[in-house]
Design an enzyme around this catalytic site. Structure first.
Site, PDB file in Angstrom:
ATOM      1  N   CYS A 146       0.703  -1.343   0.004  1.00 20.15           N
ATOM      2  CA  CYS A 146       0.003   0.230   0.107  1.00 20.15           C
ATOM      3  C   CYS A 146       0.840   1.134   0.005  1.00 20.15           C
ATOM      4  CB  CYS A 146      -1.010  -0.103   1.072  1.00 20.15           C
ATOM      5  SG  CYS A 146      -0.159  -0.553   2.816  1.00 20.15           S
TER       6      CYS A 146
HETATM    7  N1  NDP Z   1      -3.810  -5.618   4.369  1.00 21.49           N
HETATM    8  C1  NDP Z   1      -3.007  -4.676   3.643  1.00 21.49           C
HETATM    9  O1  NDP Z   1      -3.420  -3.587   3.316  1.00 21.49           O
HETATM   10  C2  NDP Z   1      -2.060  -5.257   2.661  1.00 21.49           C
HETATM   11  C3  NDP Z   1      -1.401  -6.562   2.690  1.00 21.49           C
HETATM   12  N2  NDP Z   1      -0.572  -6.888   1.827  1.00 21.49           N
HETATM   13  C4  NDP Z   1       0.217  -8.083   1.750  1.00 21.49           C
HETATM   14  O2  NDP Z   1      -0.644  -9.191   1.638  1.00 21.49           O
HETATM   15  C5  NDP Z   1      -0.292 -10.306   2.515  1.00 21.49           C
HETATM   16  C6  NDP Z   1      -1.560 -10.731   3.370  1.00 21.49           C
HETATM   17  O3  NDP Z   1      -1.787  -9.720   4.162  1.00 21.49           O
HETATM   18  P1  NDP Z   1      -3.210  -9.421   5.187  1.00 21.49           P
HETATM   19  O4  NDP Z   1      -4.206  -9.988   4.359  1.00 21.49           O
HETATM   20  O5  NDP Z   1      -3.151  -8.098   5.688  1.00 21.49           O
HETATM   21  O6  NDP Z   1      -2.491 -10.586   6.274  1.00 21.49           O
HETATM   22  P2  NDP Z   1      -3.645 -11.388   7.188  1.00 21.49           P
HETATM   23  O7  NDP Z   1      -2.755 -11.761   8.204  1.00 21.49           O
HETATM   24  O8  NDP Z   1      -4.988 -10.924   7.498  1.00 21.49           O
HETATM   25  O9  NDP Z   1      -3.809 -12.809   6.407  1.00 21.49           O
HETATM   26  C7  NDP Z   1      -2.853 -13.651   6.422  1.00 21.49           C
HETATM   27  C8  NDP Z   1      -3.348 -14.901   5.587  1.00 21.49           C
HETATM   28  O10 NDP Z   1      -2.058 -15.822   5.412  1.00 21.49           O
HETATM   29  C9  NDP Z   1      -2.564 -17.175   5.772  1.00 21.49           C
HETATM   30  N3  NDP Z   1      -1.549 -17.640   6.517  1.00 21.49           N
HETATM   31  C10 NDP Z   1      -0.755 -17.022   7.437  1.00 21.49           C
HETATM   32  N4  NDP Z   1       0.428 -17.916   8.001  1.00 21.49           N
HETATM   33  C11 NDP Z   1       0.285 -18.855   7.069  1.00 21.49           C
HETATM   34  C12 NDP Z   1       1.083 -20.160   6.973  1.00 21.49           C
HETATM   35  N5  NDP Z   1       2.038 -20.562   7.746  1.00 21.49           N
HETATM   36  N6  NDP Z   1       1.020 -20.896   5.705  1.00 21.49           N
HETATM   37  C13 NDP Z   1      -0.197 -20.769   4.921  1.00 21.49           C
HETATM   38  N7  NDP Z   1      -1.122 -19.548   5.301  1.00 21.49           N
HETATM   39  C14 NDP Z   1      -0.636 -18.734   6.230  1.00 21.49           C
HETATM   40  C15 NDP Z   1      -3.568 -16.692   7.062  1.00 21.49           C
HETATM   41  O11 NDP Z   1      -4.345 -18.160   6.642  1.00 21.49           O
HETATM   42  P3  NDP Z   1      -5.081 -18.889   7.848  1.00 21.49           P
HETATM   43  O12 NDP Z   1      -4.678 -18.341   9.038  1.00 21.49           O
HETATM   44  O13 NDP Z   1      -6.598 -18.989   7.462  1.00 21.49           O
HETATM   45  O14 NDP Z   1      -4.647 -20.448   7.564  1.00 21.49           O
HETATM   46  C16 NDP Z   1      -4.396 -15.600   6.374  1.00 21.49           C
HETATM   47  O15 NDP Z   1      -5.291 -16.123   5.215  1.00 21.49           O
HETATM   48  C17 NDP Z   1       0.737 -10.034   3.305  1.00 21.49           C
HETATM   49  O16 NDP Z   1       2.141 -10.226   2.643  1.00 21.49           O
HETATM   50  C18 NDP Z   1       0.797  -8.488   3.143  1.00 21.49           C
HETATM   51  O17 NDP Z   1       2.150  -7.844   3.612  1.00 21.49           O
HETATM   52  C19 NDP Z   1       0.003  -6.081   0.590  1.00 21.49           C
HETATM   53  C20 NDP Z   1      -0.784  -4.912   0.701  1.00 21.49           C
HETATM   54  C21 NDP Z   1      -1.567  -4.420   1.491  1.00 21.49           C
HETATM   55  C1  X2W Z   2      -0.515  -0.686   9.048  1.00 26.84           C
HETATM   56  C2  X2W Z   2       0.333  -1.537   8.885  1.00 26.84           C
HETATM   57  O1  X2W Z   2       0.873  -2.389   9.608  1.00 26.84           O
HETATM   58  N1  X2W Z   2       0.637  -1.727   7.469  1.00 26.84           N
HETATM   59  C3  X2W Z   2       1.640  -2.648   7.104  1.00 26.84           C
HETATM   60  C4  X2W Z   2       1.645  -2.386   5.476  1.00 26.84           C
HETATM   61  C5  X2W Z   2       0.755  -3.489   4.637  1.00 26.84           C
HETATM   62  C6  X2W Z   2       1.355  -3.685   3.130  1.00 26.84           C
HETATM   63  O2  X2W Z   2       1.399  -2.823   2.482  1.00 26.84           O
HETATM   64  O3  X2W Z   2       1.831  -4.844   3.065  1.00 26.84           O
HETATM   65  P1  X2W Z   2       2.927  -5.234   2.545  1.00 26.84           P
HETATM   66  O4  X2W Z   2       4.294  -5.388   3.588  1.00 26.84           O
HETATM   67  O5  X2W Z   2       2.850  -6.543   1.761  1.00 26.84           O
HETATM   68  O6  X2W Z   2       3.656  -4.130   1.530  1.00 26.84           O
HETATM   69  C7  X2W Z   2       3.100  -2.380   7.601  1.00 26.84           C
HETATM   70  O7  X2W Z   2       3.217  -1.317   8.060  1.00 26.84           O
HETATM   71  O8  X2W Z   2       3.708  -3.205   7.386  1.00 26.84           O
END
Ligand code: NDP
Ligand code: X2W
Length: 344
Positions: free
Chosen positions: A148
């Site tokens: 993000c």
């Molecule tokens: N939230 C955001 O704004 C953004 C997030 N991202 C990236 O996207 C990715 C996911 O983020 P986010 O959705 O926020 O994270 P969450 O913590 O909300 O979700 C993580 C997901 O990964 C799964 N998971 C966790 N550990 C394991 C494991 N060891 N093996 C398999 N599955 C696993 C969980 O599944 P379960 O527990 O059900 O098995 C869950 O579905 C990250 O890399 C993050 O940096 C990127 C941009 C923005």
């Molecule tokens: C509020 C908050 O904790 N935000 C996350 C960024 C989320 C994100 O963009 O995830 P990636 O690491 O996949 O880019 C952080 O600072 O790490």
């Protein structure tokens, strides 16, 4: 119809992908996976999806088998093996995590404490920020979806940097994020009584998005760039507001900057360069793939102040991932992403 699958569908980014894909005219959700909720319907994890998406959470292998396009929305470090399997099976992988974003593998290994096990896949991966690297993404099979902050900051700075209107030294990105950016797992920082009505900076002087922002900016000025990046946690669900500061080159005017940004983004459906007097606001981009940019000059300090707003779950994650899928598959780039943001 494209069969799309989501690994990590129970996380915030995965669940948002499910929502966006459900509105895509040329994609169908073929499979979703989870470890913690294996065998349970996704609607039991997110009741908002009850009766609308009751797919059961299967395994990663099931997603790989049933999908033409695989989205991985997992913590960093887990996507390299998935990328290898997708590569061997000829499938498209869009990775929402950070495993393929940094081209300098020593930087990846240092900032993420993970070994790069398939250097050839890191080489093959393209960085999925379509407004900046569209031609590299078309037709590709391994796409690293930026995070993000790493979307919001470059979109606010690249037009001025590329046009030579700002100095590359002394850039500051002061950013605020909604709490969904921290993922679904609760922590002390995201616990309601401690978050609500407060705001704090975190990972000051050492956030792992810093080298990723610098990598993108470097590509537009051809030299090393060092950025001060400070993220803050805002007590709202969604949104990134990036207030970016840079020293102006002597003689640069606001009119020149405004024109440069309008020209740069003229054909970009998802980026709105606001006219003078309008404010970029996370409120205007919620639940969407849009980015708003507002430009100012501080005449006393001769600095550019560029403010961008995106939804961290939309343009900062799931929306951009679907935009990348569209580009990779040769679909209409905006397919599934054209709904207006809610007005209030
Ligand atoms: N939230 C955001 O704004 C953004 C997030 N991202 C990236 O996207 C990715 C996911 O983020 P986010 O959705 O926020 O994270 P969450 O913590 O909300 O979700 C993580 C997901 O990964 C799964 N998971 C966790 N550990 C394991 C494991 N060891 N093996 C398999 N599955 C696993 C969980 O599944 P379960 O527990 O059900 O098995 C869950 O579905 C990250 O890399 C993050 O940096 C990127 C941009 C923005
Ligand atoms: C509020 C908050 O904790 N935000 C996350 C960024 C989320 C994100 O963009 O995830 P990636 O690491 O996949 O880019 C952080 O600072 O790490």
């Amino acid at each position: 119809m494209v069969n799309a699958g989501v690994i990590g569908a129970t996380g915030y980014a995965g669940a948002e992908l499910v929502r966006v894909l459900a509105g895509h005219p040329q994609a169908r959700l073929a499979a979703v996976s989870s470890v913690s909720f294996a065998g349970k319907p996704l609607s039991s994890v997110y009741p908002a999806y009850y009766g609308l998406c009751d797919l059961c959470c299967g395994t990663e292998e099931e997603v790989l088998q049933k999908s033409d396009v695989v989205f991985a929305a997992l913590p960093h470090g887990l996507s390299q093996e998935i990328a290898k399997k997708c590569h061997d099976a000829g499938k498209v992988l869009i990775d929402l995590g950070a495993d393929f974003r940094l081209k300098r593998l020593d930087e990846y290994e240092k900032w993420y404490q993970v070994k790069a096990v398939y250097p050839e896949l890191h080489e093959e991966a393209v960085y999925g920020l379509p407004e900046l690297f569209r031609d590299e993404i078309r037709g590709k099979k391994l796409i690293a979806n930026p995070g993000c902050y790493t979307t919001a900051v470059p979109l606010a700075l690249v037009p001025a940097l590329q046009a030579g209107l700002i100095e590359k030294d002394g850039i500051i990105a002061d950013c605020k994020s909604g709490v969904t950016g921290a993922g679904r797992k609760s922590t002390q920082d995201t616990h309601y009584p401690e978050l609500n009505e407060g705001m704090h900076a975190y990972k000051v002087g050492g956030h792992r998005h810093t080298p990723e922002i610098e990598q993108t900016l470097r590509r537009f000025c051809g030299e090393e760039v060092t950025v001060v990046f400070t993220p803050h946690l805002l007590p709202v669900n969604r949104g990134i507001l990036a207030t970016c500061y840079a020293h102006l080159k002597s003689g640069t005017t606001l009119e020149q900057l405004q024109q440069t940004y309008e020209d740069f983004y003229r054909r970009e459906y998802f980026v709105r360069v606001l006219p003078q007097g309008m404010r970029a606001d996370i409120h205007h981009v919620r639940y969407s793939n849009f980015c708003e940019i507002e430009l100012h000059i501080d005449p006393r300090t001769q600095m550019l102040i560029a403010v961008s707003a995106i939804d961290n779950m939309g343009k900062g994650a799931a929306g951009q991932a679907v935009q990348n899928m569209n580009l990779a598959l040769g679909l209409e780039e905006t397919a599934g992403l054209t709904a207006l943001p809610p007005a209030f």
